[in-house]
Every structure is written in structure tokens, then in C-alpha cells.
Design a protein around this motif. Sequence first.
Motif, mmCIF file in Angstrom:
data_model
loop_
_atom_site.group_PDB
_atom_site.id
_atom_site.type_symbol
_atom_site.label_atom_id
_atom_site.label_comp_id
_atom_site.label_asym_id
_atom_site.label_seq_id
_atom_site.Cartn_x
_atom_site.Cartn_y
_atom_site.Cartn_z
ATOM 1 N N MET A 1 38.431 54.793 -46.901
ATOM 2 C CA MET A 1 37.185 54.618 -47.619
ATOM 3 C C MET A 1 36.900 55.905 -48.394
ATOM 4 S SD MET A 1 33.421 53.531 -46.094
ATOM 5 C CE MET A 1 33.872 51.926 -45.533
ATOM 6 N N LYS A 3 34.850 58.808 -50.431
ATOM 7 C CA LYS A 3 33.657 59.562 -50.030
ATOM 8 C C LYS A 3 32.378 58.919 -50.570
ATOM 9 C CE LYS A 3 32.281 64.363 -49.660
ATOM 10 N NZ LYS A 3 32.610 65.737 -50.034
ATOM 11 N N THR A 5 31.958 55.766 -51.361
ATOM 12 C CA THR A 5 31.774 54.488 -50.663
ATOM 13 C C THR A 5 31.207 54.719 -49.272
ATOM 14 O OG1 THR A 5 33.614 53.537 -51.899
ATOM 15 C CG2 THR A 5 32.928 52.382 -49.904
ATOM 16 N N LYS A 6 31.717 55.724 -48.582
ATOM 17 C CA LYS A 6 31.230 56.046 -47.237
ATOM 18 C C LYS A 6 29.758 56.463 -47.297
ATOM 19 C CE LYS A 6 31.698 56.706 -42.855
ATOM 20 N NZ LYS A 6 31.636 55.542 -41.991
ATOM 21 N N LYS A 7 29.394 57.222 -48.306
ATOM 22 C CA LYS A 7 28.000 57.653 -48.464
ATOM 23 C C LYS A 7 27.096 56.436 -48.703
ATOM 24 C CE LYS A 7 25.147 60.906 -51.002
ATOM 25 N NZ LYS A 7 25.085 61.920 -52.055
ATOM 26 N N ASP A 9 27.753 53.303 -47.787
ATOM 27 C CA ASP A 9 27.721 52.539 -46.545
ATOM 28 C C ASP A 9 26.753 53.182 -45.548
ATOM 29 O OD1 ASP A 9 28.727 50.300 -44.943
ATOM 30 O OD2 ASP A 9 29.637 51.855 -43.697
ATOM 31 N N ASN A 10 26.760 54.492 -45.444
ATOM 32 C CA ASN A 10 25.828 55.179 -44.543
ATOM 33 C C ASN A 10 24.378 54.938 -44.952
ATOM 34 O OD1 ASN A 10 27.768 56.223 -42.827
ATOM 35 N ND2 ASN A 10 27.955 58.150 -43.938
#
Length: 114
Positions: A1, A3, A5-7, A9-10
Motif C-alpha cells: 500500500m 504511503k 493510500t495508507k494515510k 485509509d487511516n
Amino acid sequence: MKKTTKKLDNSVIKALTIACETAKQWDSGFLWLTHSANYQHFPASLRVTCVFGQESEIQEAYAQGMDNDLRRIIHSELLRIGVQVKDNNRLVRFDSEERCLMEDQGNWNRRLAR
């Protein structure tokens, strides 16, 4: 994933956690929620599953309009993080621990993967 996208999602997780904690206070049988998304097709691919204990609690939630309240709060929390969803009815679905136990022997991973 990635960075970014992860942000994202979080941020979605935080927004949905707020909605979840609010709904748990309603004494409606609502227990928890989870989400899935294909971030290459976000936000159209976002799906939120709201889980109640019993099927009868879902029916009661519909009868009292809590389904719409839950959709509104989820939509509102997502808007706070800049996620605009066009179809609130498609975004949120309702399920129960009871139905998962009967149909999938309590295996939520298998159930949610469908």
C-alpha cells in the motif's frame, strides 16, 4: 500500500471509528462496523458493513429509522475528512453476528470477502 493510500485509509478508519462509537451509544443492538475499499477506485468502491447482534435488531433499526441515522453519521464523518460518497445506500450495508454464524460459521473474513 502506497504511503498516500495508507494515510487515506487511516483517515477513513478514524472517521468510521467516531461513527461507530456514536452508534454504539444508541442502545440499538449495533455492535461494530468495518470497511473495505479498492483505493484505485475510491471513494466509489468504499463499502461499510454495520454489524448488529441479531437479525431482529436490524429489523428494529429499520423500523425506527436508525438505518438512516447510521448512514447519515457515517456520511457526515467521511465528509469531515474530505470523502464524498454519492450513494449512501450503496455505501452502507447491515449484517448480524447471528447471520454470520448461521451462514459462515462465524467466519467474518470469509463473509466480508464476498
